[in-house]
Design a protein around this motif. Structure first.
Motif, PDB file in Angstrom:
ATOM      1  N   GLU A   1     -13.324  31.366 -24.228  1.00 44.34           N
ATOM      2  CA  GLU A   1     -12.611  32.701 -23.715  1.00 44.34           C
ATOM      3  C   GLU A   1     -11.852  32.529 -22.438  1.00 44.34           C
ATOM      4  OE1 GLU A   1     -12.606  35.202 -26.404  1.00 44.34           O
ATOM      5  OE2 GLU A   1     -11.211  35.757 -24.693  1.00 44.34           O
TER       6      GLU A   1
ATOM      7  N   LYS B   1      -8.713  29.892 -22.089  1.00 41.36           N
ATOM      8  CA  LYS B   1      -8.446  29.213 -22.585  1.00 41.36           C
ATOM      9  C   LYS B   1      -6.732  27.925 -22.577  1.00 41.36           C
ATOM     10  CE  LYS B   1      -7.459  30.923 -27.648  1.00 41.36           C
ATOM     11  NZ  LYS B   1      -6.189  30.112 -27.929  1.00 41.36           N
TER      12      LYS B   1
ATOM     13  N   VAL C   1      -9.205  25.748 -30.754  1.00 40.38           N
ATOM     14  CA  VAL C   1     -10.389  27.484 -29.333  1.00 40.38           C
ATOM     15  C   VAL C   1     -10.229  28.536 -29.718  1.00 40.38           C
ATOM     16  CG1 VAL C   1     -10.510  27.641 -26.858  1.00 40.38           C
ATOM     17  CG2 VAL C   1      -8.698  25.732 -27.723  1.00 40.38           C
TER      18      VAL C   1
ATOM     19  N   GLY D   1     -11.592  31.456 -28.644  1.00 38.27           N
ATOM     20  CA  GLY D   1     -13.021  32.585 -28.398  1.00 38.27           C
ATOM     21  C   GLY D   1     -13.987  33.175 -28.486  1.00 38.27           C
TER      22      GLY D   1
END
Ligand code: 5AD
Ligand code: SF4
Length: 506
Positions: free
Chosen positions: A152, A155, A168, A170
């Motif tokens: 997070e 990123k 990805v 977060g």
């Protein structure tokens, strides 16, 4: 004969009738095991299923397939919240037909769930991700998924530095993981098939249930509110349904999880109401919660802990510092005196309770006198155990603007604090030698006391089934994990069970 004592090579008959639970098996009267598959799952080329383990409550442990299916491996850094998030993400992947493996070399999907609470945790996760570049090239179609708090916070940097990462997610988006993973897995470029699989069951006796996410506090050292956002609470119904699911899978002990877990609210209900409701769920024998904030340790919560038998008399209550000046600089919302009087109140309500804590040493501006107040608070409270953290500057937090101390000073305070906490912890554990404790068995030779000490069970003739509560005499307390033995050290598993059954019949 108890069901789980039978050999595991049962004949099977598969029943494809619709049931609510896709992975439920139960023994039929003639001793055969029936396996129920969800009616909307079909197994086009499935030729053989094999039961290779059965729980005491008769659930199928795992199922072998007649063709390779996609496997995933999860690496988790950080706190219990991350462990619970990893479990949740694993359940999503399992529900989509993937199977978890303990071996990264076997996996097609690698999930790294990161932590950013201290720089050290983030660095470790990043070097792990770096190593995955090679892992990924070893087999076509492998996927790397990076999730959690460091994901997070960083990123863009992550995507830049590790272009081979496929997804990805977060910490703020964990609740959307299922949809994001679906999109990733739809690409289907792997050499294995994504199969419909019966999810593996999370068979833990002690299970975690997330009740809230995020944090409304803004302790000046802490990055958590930035990466996890403001508090959101799951509904009571959702939580109770999660608890029932875990119990169905074999859980006897439930730990409720949240960043400031006792600030929970839902409509008229507060945390104390939730504790009562969870304790009342059929099959729940023990309830714990982490991490509470001292500000929300209300009289009602204390009274609930003291009077509801399922709620364990053990608390991890982070204090962070023993100096009111430092607590103020940290924006903790209580003073040294308030913390001490809270501890007194709790010990009066629960005389045998254990208390543990988190402490940060070397916060900017912490003088030698402030630090000594932390030591004296530790002496005064006599914590049963504690975690001591060296202050770590987190960019973007208010404390990051303050001048930090040199590493050598922080290291020296860390050592002094650790020595004190360890000395007190050893003295407190030593007093337990010779005492009797009710231990809930998690694995064949391990369990926990109600006060949350881990105990290794010595001198068994046969393993005790997980999920059993046994009374042990503590024989050794030199290490953090205690050692104990059954009071009647000679009884065997079988007559132990009979004794239990007699008791049940009486
Ligand atoms: N530096 C050191 N320790 C920290 N913690 C949180 N933020 C920091 C930081 N910046 C510790 C606190 C918290 C625990 C989970 O981590 O003690 O209770
Ligand atoms: Fe961080 Fe404080 Fe929130 Fe805990 S209560 S997560 S230490 S900001």
């Amino acid at each position: 004969m108890p069901f789980q004592n039978r050999p595991h090579n049962f004949p099977l008959h598969a029943d494809t009738s619709a049931v609510d639970d896709p992975y439920l098996a139960k023994p039929s009267l003639d001793g055969l095991v029936e396996i129920f598959f969800h009616d909307n799952l079909d197994f086009p080329r499935l030729e053989r299923v094999q039961v290779d383990g059965v729980f005491d409550r008769n659930l199928v442990h795992s199922i072998q397939y007649n063709r390779p299916i996609m496997k995933f491996f999860v690496r988790t850094y950080g706190c219990q919240m991350n462990v619970a998030d990893s479990n949740e993400m694993s359940r999503h992947l399992a529900a989509r037909g993937l199977v978890e493996t303990p071996d990264p070399d076997e996996a097609s999907v690698m999930l790294v769930n990161t932590c950013t609470v201290r720089q050290h945790a983030e660095d470790r996760a990043f070097s792990e991700i770096g190593r995955l570049r090679r892992w990924k090239t070893k087999r076509p179609g492998r996927k790397v998924v990076v999730t959690g708090c460091a994901a997070e916070r960083t990123k863009e940097y992550l995507e830049d530095r590790f272009p081979f990462v496929d997804l990805v997610v977060g910490a703020k988006s964990i609740e959307n993981f299922a949809q994001m993973a679906d999109r990733l897995l739809d690409r289907r470029e792997t050499d294995e098939e994504l199969d419909y699989a019966v999810p593996c069951i999370d068979d833990k006796v002690a299970a975690f249930v997330t009740i809230m996410r995020g944090c409304n506090y803004s302790c000046t050292y802490c990055i958590v509110p930035y990466v996890r956002g403001r508090e959101i609470y799951h509904s009571m119904e959702q939580i109770l349904s999660d608890v029932r699911d875990r119990v169905r899978e074999g859980a006897r002990e439930i730990t409720l999880l949240g960043q400031t877990v006792n600030s929970y609210r839902s409509g008229e209900n507060r945390f104390a109401d939730l504790l009562r409701a969870v304790a009342a769920v059929d099959g729940v024998e023990r309830v714990r919660f982490i991490s509470p904030h001292p500000y929300y340790m209300t009289d009602r919560v204390i009274e609930t802990m003291a009077t509801v038998p399922e709620v364990c008399e053990s608390l991890h209550l982070p204090v962070q510092s023993g100096s009111s000046a430092m607590l103020k600089a940290m924006a903790r919302n209580y003073t040294r005196e308030q913390y001490l009087s809270l501890v007194k109140k709790m010990r009066q309500a629960m005389p045998g309770m254990t208390l543990s804590t988190d402490i940060i040493v070397g916060f900017p501006g912490e003088t030698e006198d402030d630090f000594r107040q932390t030591l004296s608070l530790i002496e005064e409270v006599q914590f049963d155990w504690g975690f001591i953290f060296k202050y770590s500057t987190r960019e973007g937090t208010p404390a990051a603007k303050l001048e930090s101390y040199p590493e050598t000073l922080i290291e020296e305070r860390h050592q002094r604090c650790l020595e004190l906490v360890d000395r007190i912890a050893l003295a407190k554990r030593s007093k337990l030698v010779g005492s009797e404790q009710d231990v809930l068995v998690e694995e064949s030779s391990f369990g926990r006391t109600r006060t949350n000490y881990k105990v290794h069970i010595n001198g068994r003739v046969a393993p005790i089934a997980s999920g059993e509560e046994v009374r042990l005499r503590i024989t050794n307390a030199q290490r953090a994990t205690l050692e104990g033995e059954l009071q009647n050290g000679n009884i065997t598993f079988e007559n132990f069970r009979e004794k239990d059954n007699d008791h049940a019949r009486a």
